[in-house]
Design an enzyme around this catalytic site. Structure first.
Site, PDB file in Angstrom:
ATOM      1  N   GLY A 209       0.828  -1.197   0.000  1.00 52.59           N
ATOM      2  CA  GLY A 209       0.000   0.000   0.000  1.00 52.59           C
ATOM      3  C   GLY A 209       0.857   1.240   0.000  1.00 52.59           C
ATOM      4  O   GLY A 209       2.066   1.159   0.219  1.00 52.59           O
ATOM      5  N   PRO A 210       0.229   2.382  -0.225  1.00 49.16           N
ATOM      6  CA  PRO A 210       0.981   3.642  -0.272  1.00 49.16           C
ATOM      7  C   PRO A 210       1.623   3.943   1.078  1.00 49.16           C
ATOM      8  O   PRO A 210       1.214   3.374   2.097  1.00 49.16           O
ATOM      9  CB  PRO A 210      -0.085   4.689  -0.599  1.00 49.16           C
ATOM     10  CG  PRO A 210      -1.306   3.941  -0.952  1.00 49.16           C
ATOM     11  CD  PRO A 210      -1.196   2.576  -0.421  1.00 49.16           C
ATOM     12  N   PRO A 211       2.599   4.815   1.108  1.00 53.08           N
ATOM     13  CA  PRO A 211       3.251   5.165   2.375  1.00 53.08           C
ATOM     14  C   PRO A 211       2.261   5.789   3.353  1.00 53.08           C
ATOM     15  O   PRO A 211       1.340   6.492   2.949  1.00 53.08           O
ATOM     16  CB  PRO A 211       4.295   6.214   1.961  1.00 53.08           C
ATOM     17  CG  PRO A 211       4.399   6.155   0.488  1.00 53.08           C
ATOM     18  CD  PRO A 211       3.159   5.541  -0.035  1.00 53.08           C
ATOM     19  N   GLY A 212       2.450   5.499   4.604  1.00 52.69           N
ATOM     20  CA  GLY A 212       1.667   6.154   5.647  1.00 52.69           C
ATOM     21  C   GLY A 212       0.296   5.564   5.859  1.00 52.69           C
ATOM     22  O   GLY A 212      -0.528   6.141   6.557  1.00 52.69           O
ATOM     23  N   LYS A 215       1.015   0.229   7.424  1.00 53.18           N
ATOM     24  CA  LYS A 215       1.540  -1.129   7.253  1.00 53.18           C
ATOM     25  C   LYS A 215       2.424  -1.528   8.436  1.00 53.18           C
ATOM     26  O   LYS A 215       2.255  -2.594   9.025  1.00 53.18           O
ATOM     27  CB  LYS A 215       2.347  -1.212   5.944  1.00 53.18           C
ATOM     28  CG  LYS A 215       1.496  -0.949   4.717  1.00 53.18           C
ATOM     29  CD  LYS A 215       2.290  -1.075   3.441  1.00 53.18           C
ATOM     30  CE  LYS A 215       3.362  -0.029   3.299  1.00 53.18           C
ATOM     31  NZ  LYS A 215       2.840   1.343   3.195  1.00 53.18           N
ATOM     32  N   GLU A 432      -8.379  32.671  -8.410  1.00 56.75           N
ATOM     33  CA  GLU A 432      -9.055  31.678  -7.563  1.00 56.75           C
ATOM     34  C   GLU A 432     -10.553  31.672  -7.805  1.00 56.75           C
ATOM     35  O   GLU A 432     -11.174  30.603  -7.840  1.00 56.75           O
ATOM     36  CB  GLU A 432      -8.751  31.941  -6.081  1.00 56.75           C
ATOM     37  CG  GLU A 432      -7.294  31.724  -5.686  1.00 56.75           C
ATOM     38  CD  GLU A 432      -6.750  30.373  -6.098  1.00 56.75           C
ATOM     39  OE1 GLU A 432      -7.528  29.395  -6.169  1.00 56.75           O
ATOM     40  OE2 GLU A 432      -5.540  30.275  -6.386  1.00 56.75           O
ATOM     41  N   HIS A 435     -11.350  29.628 -10.804  1.00 54.70           N
ATOM     42  CA  HIS A 435     -11.485  28.200 -10.500  1.00 54.70           C
ATOM     43  C   HIS A 435     -12.855  27.910  -9.900  1.00 54.70           C
ATOM     44  O   HIS A 435     -13.572  27.001 -10.351  1.00 54.70           O
ATOM     45  CB  HIS A 435     -10.439  27.771  -9.450  1.00 54.70           C
ATOM     46  CG  HIS A 435      -9.047  27.616  -9.981  1.00 54.70           C
ATOM     47  ND1 HIS A 435      -8.757  26.861 -11.077  1.00 54.70           N
ATOM     48  CD2 HIS A 435      -7.865  28.114  -9.537  1.00 54.70           C
ATOM     49  CE1 HIS A 435      -7.436  26.902 -11.294  1.00 54.70           C
ATOM     50  NE2 HIS A 435      -6.874  27.666 -10.361  1.00 54.70           N
ATOM     51  N   ASP A 508      -1.642  24.280 -11.946  1.00 49.39           N
ATOM     52  CA  ASP A 508      -2.919  23.892 -12.569  1.00 49.39           C
ATOM     53  C   ASP A 508      -2.649  23.180 -13.887  1.00 49.39           C
ATOM     54  O   ASP A 508      -3.252  22.157 -14.191  1.00 49.39           O
ATOM     55  CB  ASP A 508      -3.765  25.141 -12.861  1.00 49.39           C
ATOM     56  CG  ASP A 508      -4.082  25.915 -11.604  1.00 49.39           C
ATOM     57  OD1 ASP A 508      -4.112  25.300 -10.531  1.00 49.39           O
ATOM     58  OD2 ASP A 508      -4.296  27.138 -11.701  1.00 49.39           O
TER      59      ASP A 508
HETATM   60  P1  ADP Z   1       3.520   2.720   6.504  1.00 46.59           P
HETATM   61  O1  ADP Z   1       4.389   1.718   7.177  1.00 46.59           O
HETATM   62  O2  ADP Z   1       2.361   2.127   5.781  1.00 46.59           O
HETATM   63  O3  ADP Z   1       4.250   3.676   5.636  1.00 46.59           O
HETATM   64  P2  ADP Z   1       3.021   3.505   9.195  1.00 46.59           P
HETATM   65  O4  ADP Z   1       2.489   2.220   9.679  1.00 46.59           O
HETATM   66  O5  ADP Z   1       4.428   3.795   9.533  1.00 46.59           O
HETATM   67  O6  ADP Z   1       2.834   3.623   7.623  1.00 46.59           O
HETATM   68  O7  ADP Z   1       2.075   4.673   9.675  1.00 46.59           O
HETATM   69  C1  ADP Z   1       2.554   5.883  10.112  1.00 46.59           C
HETATM   70  C2  ADP Z   1       1.658   6.458  11.173  1.00 46.59           C
HETATM   71  O8  ADP Z   1       0.410   6.833  10.623  1.00 46.59           O
HETATM   72  C3  ADP Z   1       1.334   5.484  12.254  1.00 46.59           C
HETATM   73  O9  ADP Z   1       2.294   5.507  13.250  1.00 46.59           O
HETATM   74  C4  ADP Z   1      -0.011   5.973  12.762  1.00 46.59           C
HETATM   75  O10 ADP Z   1       0.174   6.995  13.722  1.00 46.59           O
HETATM   76  C5  ADP Z   1      -0.622   6.585  11.539  1.00 46.59           C
HETATM   77  N1  ADP Z   1      -1.583   5.668  10.916  1.00 46.59           N
HETATM   78  C6  ADP Z   1      -1.494   5.182   9.664  1.00 46.59           C
HETATM   79  N2  ADP Z   1      -2.542   4.390   9.387  1.00 46.59           N
HETATM   80  C7  ADP Z   1      -3.285   4.351  10.484  1.00 46.59           C
HETATM   81  C8  ADP Z   1      -4.510   3.688  10.825  1.00 46.59           C
HETATM   82  N3  ADP Z   1      -5.157   2.897   9.957  1.00 46.59           N
HETATM   83  N4  ADP Z   1      -5.005   3.885  12.061  1.00 46.59           N
HETATM   84  C9  ADP Z   1      -4.384   4.673  12.944  1.00 46.59           C
HETATM   85  N5  ADP Z   1      -3.227   5.315  12.687  1.00 46.59           N
HETATM   86  C10 ADP Z   1      -2.692   5.174  11.468  1.00 46.59           C
HETATM   87 ZN    ZN Z   2      -4.917  27.973  -9.969  1.00 49.22          ZN
END
Ligand code: ADP
Ligand code: ZN
Ligand code: MG
Length: 608
Positions: A209-212, A215, A432, A435, A508
């Site tokens: 999955g995407p970052p953040g 996972k 703006e 838009h 844009d």
């Molecule tokens: P990844 O490994 O997918 O890049 P992380 O697991 O490191 O992302 O997530 C980073 C932070 O984002 C986590 O520490 C948490 O605080 C927050 N976060 C991300 N997804 C969730 C989720 N589903 N529920 C709660 N917190 C989340």
């Molecule tokens: Zn613009």
């Protein structure tokens, strides 16, 4: 079979030469000192006098009669050894034999030690010294070498339940992922239940999955729930300078894991070691390939029923080696996608639970305005809001803190003291409103949520925020066209009012082009090409880079089609603005005055 001899080692040679030198020096300098130290050197007359005074007891003469050693009683009555250089003295023997006290005299025995001793000293002793030194050094060197390489020791940390402190309750949304992982946890707790039927657990599960999106968080939650040893290591920790060390680490990790089974092994960012092999011509990386090969071998080697489960996470599944993904290895893929509306609300709530929130906060509004935000973004928004509340001197987070922090996370902080000339300010306001007006006057376009001309630290001089009424998963051709028209609306307003164009539309233009291009090459939304894939997405989770898969003639035609789409959208925008010129002026005036318009204010002015 021929024996492979190790090439002579340089260090040993050095020890040998060194030891020889030491022995030589010893022989040349030290030994004579010791030998001669026992003899006091005197001159010949002293020797003669000593004979006359009857003090001499014993005399030894060298073979060439050059040197005479003798023992005499000294002034204190003690026996002392002397050495003197002999004078040509034919009477010496007579003198000695005629002396009153019977002097014993003889030739000096040849001082050469026995051949056996010589042999011992010059060959055997050095050998022993060399051997000893060699052993000493090699032992110490070996220890240091092992320390430096930390061979065979992976630095995987072992987590147990208490150590991550995370459970599935900390992960909001991601229900499918949690369910899949729950099964693994369940298996580790009660393998009987599964083996009775003959079911084996997948050996590996890959979180993609995407970052953040959580996972790593999910893996930590598994560690917290499973109550079995949890080995966690990042792919980059296998990357080593020396070929073979990474592979050794993999071997060690799995050795430890099989000893501790049932357990979970988690490899974060596995793409670091799991990259497709043999890619990129000459930039081959032996070390990385060896590490990957070792990983593949180990995965084949362990038996799913033993209870070692391999988890891994990546945001670049497309770059992974196909061998990793085949059944029997990471045969379960757990998508961890960006959260939908419900997911975003849930994530906001999980993180809001840790801060002091006002009761009037409406998370749904925030979730709505953050389509496309990841869990990490949302966690960040909550934290920014809490920081802002502190800055404002509040003791609880209010809705406006959240709203502002959404913008901070999207566009950066406000630049309150940015000096923008009135002329430019006016231009930005018209841009703006351009838009917003184009968006509002099209049926297939998301409602305007907010318009602002307060500059942001990200470099944005103003922006128009649109928020979909409900969660969208698909984009129709009409909506795509409406979106492009809205993007061109800013520039269209500049052209209509000021009869010029500015650099402010660069972002844009980029977005509009990207969308138009995708319509032609990937979404099959153009008449010319229909449903032909002309581009493939190379990494879906990171920026969505694409590569062209068509001939250069087609590429030229694609460019033409893209230009046509944007031209059409731009014309639509210009027409809308021309038809609503008075509203454009009125709205721009309001925006200039207030700097920020909410969606409601905007609609009020537009309709009233
Ligand atoms: P990844 O490994 O997918 O890049 P992380 O697991 O490191 O992302 O997530 C980073 C932070 O984002 C986590 O520490 C948490 O605080 C927050 N976060 C991300 N997804 C969730 C989720 N589903 N529920 C709660 N917190 C989340
Ligand atoms: Zn613009
Ligand atoms: Mg991660």
């Amino acid at each position: 079979m021929p024996k492979h001899r190790k090439p002579p080692k340089r260090p040993l040679l050095i020890y040998y030469i060194g030891s020889l030198l030491v022995i030589l020096l010893f022989n040349m300098l030290i030994m004579p000192l010791i030998m001669n130290g026992r003899f006091a050197e005197v001159d010949y007359s002293t020797f003669l006098r000593a004979i006359e005074e009857n003090r001499v007891q014993q005399v030894e003469m060298s073979a060439d009669t050059q040197e005479i050693r003798y023992v005499a009683v000294d002034n204190n009555g003690r026996l002392q050894s002397y050495v003197t250089v002999a004078m040509p003295d034919p009477n010496l023997l007579e003198r000695l034999s005629s002396s009153e006290n019977e002097i014993r005299f003889s030739r000096i025995k040849p001082t050469q030690p026995s051949p056996i001793m010589t042999f011992l000293f010059s060959f055997i002793l050095p050998l022993f010294i060399i051997f000893g030194l060699g052993r000493l050094f090699s032992k110490r060197f070996q220890a240091r070498w092992e320390g430096a390489m930390s061979f065979g020791k992976s630095n995987a940390r072992i987590y147990v339940e208490a150590q991550t402190g995370k459970t599935f309750a900390d992960v909001a949304g991601q229900d499918e992922a949690k369910e899949a992982l729950q099964e693994i946890v369940d298996f580790l707790h009660d393998p009987e239940k599964y083996t009775r039927i003959g079911a084996t657990l997948p050996k590996g599960a890959l979180l993609v999955g995407p970052p953040g999106t959580g996972k790593t968080l999910l893996a930590q939650a598994v560690a917290g729930e499973a109550q079995v040893p949890f080995f966690s290591i990042s792919g980059s920790e296998f990357v080593e300078m020396f070929v073979g060390v990474g592979a050794a680490k993999v071997r060690d990790l799995f050795k430890q894991a099989t000893e501790k089974a049932p357990c979970i092994v988690f490899i974060d960012e596995i793409d670091t070691i799991g990259k497709r092999r043999g890619e990129g011509g000459f930039s081959g990386n032996d070390e990385r390939e060896q590490t990957l090969n070792q990983l593949l071998t180990e995965m084949d080697g362990f038996d799913g029923r033993k209870g070692v489960v391999l988890l891994a996470a990546t945001n670049r599944p497309e770059s992974l080696d196909p061998a990793l993904l085949r059944p029997g290895r990471f045969d379960r893929r757990i998508p961890v996608e960006l959260p939908d509306l419900a997911g975003r609300i849930a994530i906001l709530k999980v993180h809001a639970a840790k801060v002091n929130m006002s009761e009037h906060v409406d998370f749904e509004v925030i979730a709505r305005s953050t389509a496309g935000a990841s869990g990490a973004d949302l966690a960040n928004i909550i934290n920014e809001a809490a920081l802002r509340a502190v800055r404002m001197g509040r003791d609880a987070v209010e809705q406006e803190d959240l709203e502002e922090s959404v913008e901070v996370v999207i566009a950066g902080y406000q630049r309150k003291n940015a000096a923008i000339s009135p002329k430019e300010k006016e231009l930005i306001a018209y841009h703006e409103i351009g838009h917003a007006l184009v968006a509002a006057k099209q049926t297939n376009s998301a409602p305007v949520h907010k318009i602002t001309i307060i500059p942001r630290t990200s470099g944005a001089l103003g922006y128009t925020m649109q928020v979909e009424e409900d969660e969208r998963y698909l984009l129709t051709k009409e909506e795509a066209m409406a979106r492009i028209a809205t993007l061109t609306g800013g520039r269209a307003a500049e052209e209509l009012i000021f009869n010029s164009s500015t650099t402010g539309a660069a972002n844009d233009i980029e977005k509009a082009t990207k969308l138009a291009r995708a319509m032609v090459t990937r979404y099959g939304m153009s008449e010319e090409f229909g449903m032909v894939a002309l581009e493939t997405v190379t990494n879906p989770y990171l920026g969505g880079d694409t590569t062209l898969t068509c001939s250069s003639e087609t590429a030229a035609a694609v460019d033409k089609a893209v230009i046509e789409i944007i031209r059409k959208a731009h014309a639509t925008a210009v027409n809308i603005l021309k038809d609503n010129m008075d509203k454009l002026h009125e709205l721009a005036r309001h925006l200039l005055q207030k700097e920020t318009l909410t969606g409601e204010e905007f609609m009020e002015i537009l309709n009233g």
